[in-house]
Design an enzyme around this catalytic site. Structure first.
Site, PDB file in Angstrom:
ATOM      1  N   CYS A  80       0.847  -1.198   0.000  1.00 24.51           N
ATOM      2  CA  CYS A  80       0.000   0.000   0.000  1.00 24.51           C
ATOM      3  C   CYS A  80       0.879   1.243   0.000  1.00 24.51           C
ATOM      4  O   CYS A  80       1.888   1.272   0.683  1.00 24.51           O
ATOM      5  CB  CYS A  80      -0.854   0.054   1.258  1.00 24.51           C
ATOM      6  SG  CYS A  80      -2.119  -1.205   1.339  1.00 24.51           S
ATOM      7  N   CYS A 163      -3.348  -9.223   5.899  1.00 23.35           N
ATOM      8  CA  CYS A 163      -3.330  -8.017   5.072  1.00 23.35           C
ATOM      9  C   CYS A 163      -4.711  -7.375   5.023  1.00 23.35           C
ATOM     10  O   CYS A 163      -5.713  -8.061   4.816  1.00 23.35           O
ATOM     11  CB  CYS A 163      -2.878  -8.403   3.661  1.00 23.35           C
ATOM     12  SG  CYS A 163      -3.119  -7.106   2.450  1.00 23.35           S
ATOM     13  N   GLN A 286      -9.325  -9.963 -12.822  1.00 26.38           N
ATOM     14  CA  GLN A 286      -9.312  -8.698 -12.082  1.00 26.38           C
ATOM     15  C   GLN A 286      -9.361  -8.980 -10.581  1.00 26.38           C
ATOM     16  O   GLN A 286     -10.146  -9.818 -10.143  1.00 26.38           O
ATOM     17  CB  GLN A 286     -10.521  -7.851 -12.482  1.00 26.38           C
ATOM     18  CG  GLN A 286     -10.503  -7.431 -13.948  1.00 26.38           C
ATOM     19  CD  GLN A 286      -9.575  -6.257 -14.215  1.00 26.38           C
ATOM     20  OE1 GLN A 286      -8.944  -5.720 -13.300  1.00 26.38           O
ATOM     21  NE2 GLN A 286      -9.483  -5.868 -15.470  1.00 26.38           N
ATOM     22  N   TYR A 315      -7.026  -6.769 -26.485  1.00 24.23           N
ATOM     23  CA  TYR A 315      -6.360  -7.020 -25.203  1.00 24.23           C
ATOM     24  C   TYR A 315      -7.395  -7.616 -24.233  1.00 24.23           C
ATOM     25  O   TYR A 315      -7.599  -7.106 -23.134  1.00 24.23           O
ATOM     26  CB  TYR A 315      -5.767  -5.739 -24.603  1.00 24.23           C
ATOM     27  CG  TYR A 315      -4.992  -4.883 -25.562  1.00 24.23           C
ATOM     28  CD1 TYR A 315      -3.620  -5.069 -25.707  1.00 24.23           C
ATOM     29  CD2 TYR A 315      -5.617  -3.900 -26.321  1.00 24.23           C
ATOM     30  CE1 TYR A 315      -2.894  -4.275 -26.578  1.00 24.23           C
ATOM     31  CE2 TYR A 315      -4.895  -3.109 -27.209  1.00 24.23           C
ATOM     32  CZ  TYR A 315      -3.539  -3.294 -27.335  1.00 24.23           C
ATOM     33  OH  TYR A 315      -2.830  -2.508 -28.186  1.00 24.23           O
ATOM     34  N   GLU A 336      -6.099 -11.406 -27.940  1.00 22.22           N
ATOM     35  CA  GLU A 336      -5.249 -11.445 -26.747  1.00 22.22           C
ATOM     36  C   GLU A 336      -3.970 -12.212 -27.078  1.00 22.22           C
ATOM     37  O   GLU A 336      -3.989 -13.197 -27.793  1.00 22.22           O
ATOM     38  CB  GLU A 336      -6.041 -12.116 -25.608  1.00 22.22           C
ATOM     39  CG  GLU A 336      -5.241 -12.664 -24.457  1.00 22.22           C
ATOM     40  CD  GLU A 336      -4.491 -11.624 -23.638  1.00 22.22           C
ATOM     41  OE1 GLU A 336      -5.048 -10.554 -23.354  1.00 22.22           O
ATOM     42  OE2 GLU A 336      -3.320 -11.889 -23.316  1.00 22.22           O
ATOM     43  N   CYS A 412      -5.367   1.454 -17.616  1.00 22.50           N
ATOM     44  CA  CYS A 412      -4.818   1.411 -16.255  1.00 22.50           C
ATOM     45  C   CYS A 412      -3.685   2.424 -16.103  1.00 22.50           C
ATOM     46  O   CYS A 412      -3.000   2.430 -15.097  1.00 22.50           O
ATOM     47  CB  CYS A 412      -4.346   0.004 -15.908  1.00 22.50           C
ATOM     48  SG  CYS A 412      -3.224  -0.685 -17.118  1.00 22.50           S
TER      49      CYS A 412
END
Ligand code: SAH
Length: 457
Positions: A80, A163, A286, A315, A336, A412
């Site tokens: 993080c 976590c 994801q 993709y 892909e 992203c």
């Protein structure tokens, strides 16, 4: 400015690695463990031509957005970067990051963005969102077994079984495995020497189905007293499969190519919206399923499908977006580069009884131009979701020539997004809508969806 200088400055921004950025003596200075808005004192540890790195000495005046991190090892752990920042401030930071990249790199005007850019979609509960965890196993200086996460930019392991981003079940699974290792004298892998057996433990879960898969990654082919551990793990609630992945290479790549099933099933199942996916240990999926549904929802809304369109999903990974779109489209083609991902895409298409999908293995920058030039393929809508480096120009150029009514760009990395949008807007397209989704709370990353439509000629 030179090494060991003490400076005072205000943190104004974050770098892509999560370092706070401020300015002193005309230089940008990067300092870890700071929050935007902090007034700090730092010691310079390294200088370059136009920027420098500093170590935080003292927070003179804490930012109003500073909060106490939830996780006790937040500062050491590399996982993080933003835990010390209030979540609403994180969202503002991400909104600004996308917006300023669109302005600075994309050349889009403020007035346009005010009009077309929606607010970033955040999470209600920004913890425990990850459906996958990969814990490295090692030993500390005293030789005790540790499991957790790598410290930022190093490979020393921070011992942490709980976590704050992962599922609550991780802890019990991990401790069961460590206990088994202790009682049977099983060694942890040591990266430096390449010796030792247990490298990683990977845990994946389907949030909607509650199914959990445990995968042990070994520098070997078998775990001592394997059956005993399997019996214990398989008794835990939710566990539907236990697999063993063999990685005997001296590499920092986590997974090897061979996976063996020890018990139960080889995959877990999960849903995004109404679409069901089978996920095997090696597949990309994801990691934040709650936000993925929102992200794909935005993409689907922008695609504005009526039911008869031809759609290309470039993709496409394991076809998650393709199948989401196939619910509303005439025909969906996915492209892909990873062959195994395409196997998963095809299997998931038939699992959901979609007969309107087709998948191709290859590079988008090769498959699309070739299909267009040789077969004269067409598209009403093209959806793209490239890796961080964005699209090759051959992809952008072919899309322009194919002239779909709409292009939906899922990204992203808002810097390469801005660059590619600029290209498309210079070649007959118009930016119509933009909206970011926070897929990775507590990290600096942000996903963005943009809609482009073809200008009427
Ligand atoms: N749309 C998917 C995956 C997006 S990640 C999802 O939402 O789950 C980006 C994907 O692009 C990865 O699966 C990666 O393997 C693939 N990729 C990377 N370079 C590529 C290229 N040149 N051509 C086609 N696919 C590529």
């Amino acid at each position: 400015m030179k090494k060991d200088d003490i400076i005072q400055m205000k943190i104004e921004d974050f770098s892509t690695e999560g370092l706070g950025i401020g300015h002193a003596e005309g230089m940008a200075v990067f300092v870890k463990d700071t929050v935007i808005g902090d007034e700090i004192r730092a010691k310079i540890i390294k200088t370059k031509k136009t920027y420098a790195y500093g170590r935080l000495m003292e927070v003179l005046q804490a930012s109003p957005d500073r909060v106490e991190p939830v996780c006790p090892v937040a500062r050491q752990c590399g996982g993080c970067q933003l835990q010390a920042m209030d979540y609403q401030a994180q969202l503002r930071f991400k909104q600004n990051k996308v917006r300023s990249n669109l302005m600075r790199i994309g050349g889009f005007g403020e007035e346009l963005l005010d009009r077309i850019m929606g607010p970033v979609i955040g999470m209600e509960e920004p913890f425990h969102y990850r459906n996958k965890a990969q814990f490295p196993i090692g030993t500390d200086r005293e030789g005790r077994l540790v499991a957790g996460f790598y410290a930022g930019r190093t490979h020393s392991i921070i011992d942490n079984h709980d976590c704050a981003l992962g599922i609550k079940e991780n802890r019990q699974i991990l401790e069961m495995i460590l206990e088994h290792m202790r009682s049977h004298g099983i060694s942890a892998y040591d990266e430096a020497s390449g010796k030792g057996l247990v490298r990683h433990v990977m845990i994946r879960s389907g949030f909607r189905t509650g199914q959990i898969m445990v995968c042990l990654i070994l520098n070997g082919r078998k775990l001592p007293a394997q059956e005993e551990l399997v019996r214990k793990l398989s008794g835990l609630p939710g566990v539907v499969g236990i697999t063993l992945n063999i990685n005997q290479d001296k590499t920092n790549v986590i997974l090897g190519r061979e996976t063996r099933l020890l018990w139960g099933q080889e995959y877990i199942e999960d849903y995004i919206g109404d679409v069901k996916y089978q996920i095997s240990p090696l597949s990309f999926y994801q990691v934040n399923p709650v936000q993925t549904e929102k992200l794909y929802g935005t993409a689907l809304e922008y695609a504005a499908l009526q039911g008869n369109e031809t759609v290309w999903d470039l993709y496409c990974g394991i076809g998650t977006i393709s199948l989401f779109l196939a619910q509303k489209a005439g025909k969906v083609y996915g492209v892909e580069i990873v062959p195994e991902a395409i196997d998963d895409a095809r299997r998931n298409a038939s699992l959901n009884h979609f007969e309107n999908t087709e998948f191709y293995v290859g590079k988008a920058e090769e498959v699309l131009p070739e299909k267009y030039e040789k077969e004269g393929i067409t598209a009403d809508v093209i959806v793209i979701d490239p890796p961080r480096k964005g699209c090759e120009e051959a992809v952008l150029d072919t899309m322009v020539r194919m002239a779909p009514d709409r292009i939906v760009y899922v990204s992203c990395d808002s810097a390469t997004l801005a660059r590619d949008l600029k290209y498309l807007c210079g070649h007959g397209y118009e930016l119509k809508r933009v909206r970011a989704t926070d897929m990775f709370p507590m990290s600096v990353h942000v996903e963005t969806v943009a809609l482009l439509t073809r200008k009427s000629q």
